[in-house]
Design a protein around this motif. Structure first.
Motif, PDB file in Angstrom:
ATOM      1  N   GLU A  53      -0.443  74.088  56.414  1.00 34.15           N
ATOM      2  CA  GLU A  53       0.274  73.528  55.271  1.00 34.15           C
ATOM      3  C   GLU A  53      -0.502  72.362  54.660  1.00 34.15           C
TER       4      GLU A  53
ATOM      5  N   GLN B  98      -3.407  73.325  52.366  1.00 35.03           N
ATOM      6  CA  GLN B  98      -2.958  73.788  51.049  1.00 35.03           C
ATOM      7  C   GLN B  98      -2.462  72.624  50.189  1.00 35.03           C
ATOM      8  N   LEU B  99      -1.743  71.687  50.811  1.00 36.54           N
ATOM      9  CA  LEU B  99      -1.237  70.541  50.061  1.00 36.54           C
ATOM     10  C   LEU B  99      -2.364  69.627  49.603  1.00 36.54           C
TER      11      LEU B  99
ATOM     12  N   PHE C 258       5.773  76.763  52.418  1.00 35.18           N
ATOM     13  CA  PHE C 258       6.294  75.947  51.310  1.00 35.18           C
ATOM     14  C   PHE C 258       5.157  75.292  50.550  1.00 35.18           C
ATOM     15  N   ALA C 259       4.029  75.045  51.214  1.00 30.66           N
ATOM     16  CA  ALA C 259       2.897  74.384  50.566  1.00 30.66           C
ATOM     17  C   ALA C 259       2.268  75.272  49.510  1.00 30.66           C
ATOM     18  N   GLU C 260       2.439  76.584  49.657  1.00 35.43           N
ATOM     19  CA  GLU C 260       1.869  77.524  48.703  1.00 35.43           C
ATOM     20  C   GLU C 260       2.468  77.320  47.314  1.00 35.43           C
ATOM     21  N   GLU C 261       3.783  77.214  47.286  1.00 35.38           N
ATOM     22  CA  GLU C 261       4.471  77.003  46.004  1.00 35.38           C
ATOM     23  C   GLU C 261       4.048  75.686  45.371  1.00 35.38           C
ATOM     24  N   GLU C 262       3.933  74.646  46.180  1.00 39.98           N
ATOM     25  CA  GLU C 262       3.535  73.339  45.671  1.00 39.98           C
ATOM     26  C   GLU C 262       2.112  73.362  45.133  1.00 39.98           C
ATOM     27  N   ALA C 263       1.212  74.049  45.846  1.00 39.09           N
ATOM     28  CA  ALA C 263      -0.181  74.121  45.402  1.00 39.09           C
ATOM     29  C   ALA C 263      -0.300  74.863  44.076  1.00 39.09           C
TER      30      ALA C 263
ATOM     31  N   ARG D   9       2.037  75.169  41.852  1.00 36.58           N
ATOM     32  CA  ARG D   9       2.648  74.318  40.825  1.00 36.58           C
ATOM     33  C   ARG D   9       1.659  73.272  40.308  1.00 36.58           C
ATOM     34  N   ARG D  10       0.786  72.796  41.197  1.00 32.47           N
ATOM     35  CA  ARG D  10      -0.207  71.798  40.784  1.00 32.47           C
ATOM     36  C   ARG D  10      -1.416  72.421  40.114  1.00 32.47           C
TER      37      ARG D  10
END
Length: 335
Positions: free
Chosen positions: A121, A124-125, A148-153, A155-156
């Motif tokens: 995670e 990826q973050l 969950f880090a996939e979605e955040e990455a 998004r960025r």
């Protein structure tokens, strides 16, 4: 012989002569040794500095008892050597600590499922521009689509390129549940199998498994207790990163693109070009899925899949599915 105590050859000669002669003047010593007076005088000064000689009441040079004087020097020398050994040990420890820190900056081993998941995670973050991954169908710690880090990455704005194994697409709804709508900006390709799981962030950090997954061990007939707890290598060593980048690009170039997006077009519309549904069917067809498997995967009827394949063959002007795959590549339908 006495050089270890700091006496040069000439001074040792003067010292030995003094012991044999007893109290003497510098001039007598010089004459006795056939040496220049100044040279003998400097040797006497050295002996006095080391408490091996002194002046008596009439100014003559005399020696202290050798057993006492030399014994004191030897004791001091042993102490100095002991101190030097301690200093050497301290310097060696400092060097080892610095080397260990330097190595830790390049290589880290995550042990246990929690640590492996945490590092997965975190990488990826921490990514800023790009994440590359080879994904096996038998995950060891993190299930596909469960990061969950996939979605955040995404998004960025981090760009993903992912190669997955074909068996991942065999279950109904895998295109959505395994890959997820969140992965829209990334590109997915499929191969029959990959030799290892790999995650590469910003072409500077690589994560590799050090243990095999329980599923692989079970498939090969080994007991699960032989596998051990999950471990992963996280490295920023340039040589290893370059090697893994080469592996990824080699697999990527030979993998088949998969179309994930769904623009909502009806399967029967757009007679002049493949619809998004057509391209999703074509993606699965090119990675070896049967018509029945594609129908099950996309929730369609078998006849619908066959009709859409026939439609694409008509658009491409071909008569076989092999020719369809070639024309799809040439026309860039899946690029």
């Amino acid at each position: 012989m006495l050089g270890i105590l700091g006496l040069d050859e000439l001074t040792e000669r003067v010292y030995r002569e003094l012991i044999h002669l007893g109290p003497s003047s510098v001039e007598a010593l010089a004459l006795r040794l056939s040496l220049d007076r100044d040279r003998v005088h400097r040797s006497v000064q050295m002996l006095e500095a080391k408490a091996l000689a002194s002046r008596n009441a009439v100014g003559q040079v005399q020696t202290a008892p050798p057993q006492l004087a030399l014994g004191a020097l030897l004791t001091a020398q042993r102490h100095a050597l002991g101190q030097a050994e301690l200093t050497a040990a301290a310097l060696a420890e400092a060097y080892h600590s610095a080397s260990t820190r330097s190595m830790h900056d390049l290589v880290e081993v995550a042990v246990g499922a929690d640590q492996v998941r945490q590092r997965f995670e975190h990488i990826q973050l921490s990514a800023e521009t790009e994440l590359l991954a080879l994904v096996q169908s038998t995950p060891e710690v993190v299930e596909p689509g469960q990061s969950f880090a996939e979605e955040e990455a995404v998004r960025r704005g981090v760009h993903y390129r992912v190669v997955i194994e074909r068996p991942m697409l065999e279950e109904p709804g895998a295109m959505e549940s395994v890959l997820g709508e969140v992965l829209g900006p990334e590109r997915i390709r499929v191969v029959e199998s990959v030799s290892t799981r790999v995650l590469i962030a910003d072409r500077g950090t690589v994560m590799l498994p050090l243990t095999e997954s329980p599923q692989v061990a079970e498939r090969e007939g080994r007991r699960l207790d032989e596998v051990g707890e999950p471990m992963a290598l996280v490295s920023r060593a340039p040589g290893l990163v370059t090697a893994m980048l080469g592996l990824f690009e080699y697999v990527w170039q030979r993998a088949v693109p998969v179309r994930l997006a769904d623009d909502g077009l009806d399967a029967a519309s757009a007679d002049s070009a493949p619809t998004t549904l057509d391209l999703r069917i074509l993606s699965l067809l090119l990675v070896g899925s049967t018509d029945a498997a594609i129908a099950k995967q996309l929730g369609l009827g078998l006849r619908t899949v066959q009709r859409r394949v026939a439609h694409m063959m008509e658009l491409a002007g071909v008569t076989t599915r092999l020719q369809l795959g070639w024309q799809a590549h040439e026309r860039g339908w899946l690029s």
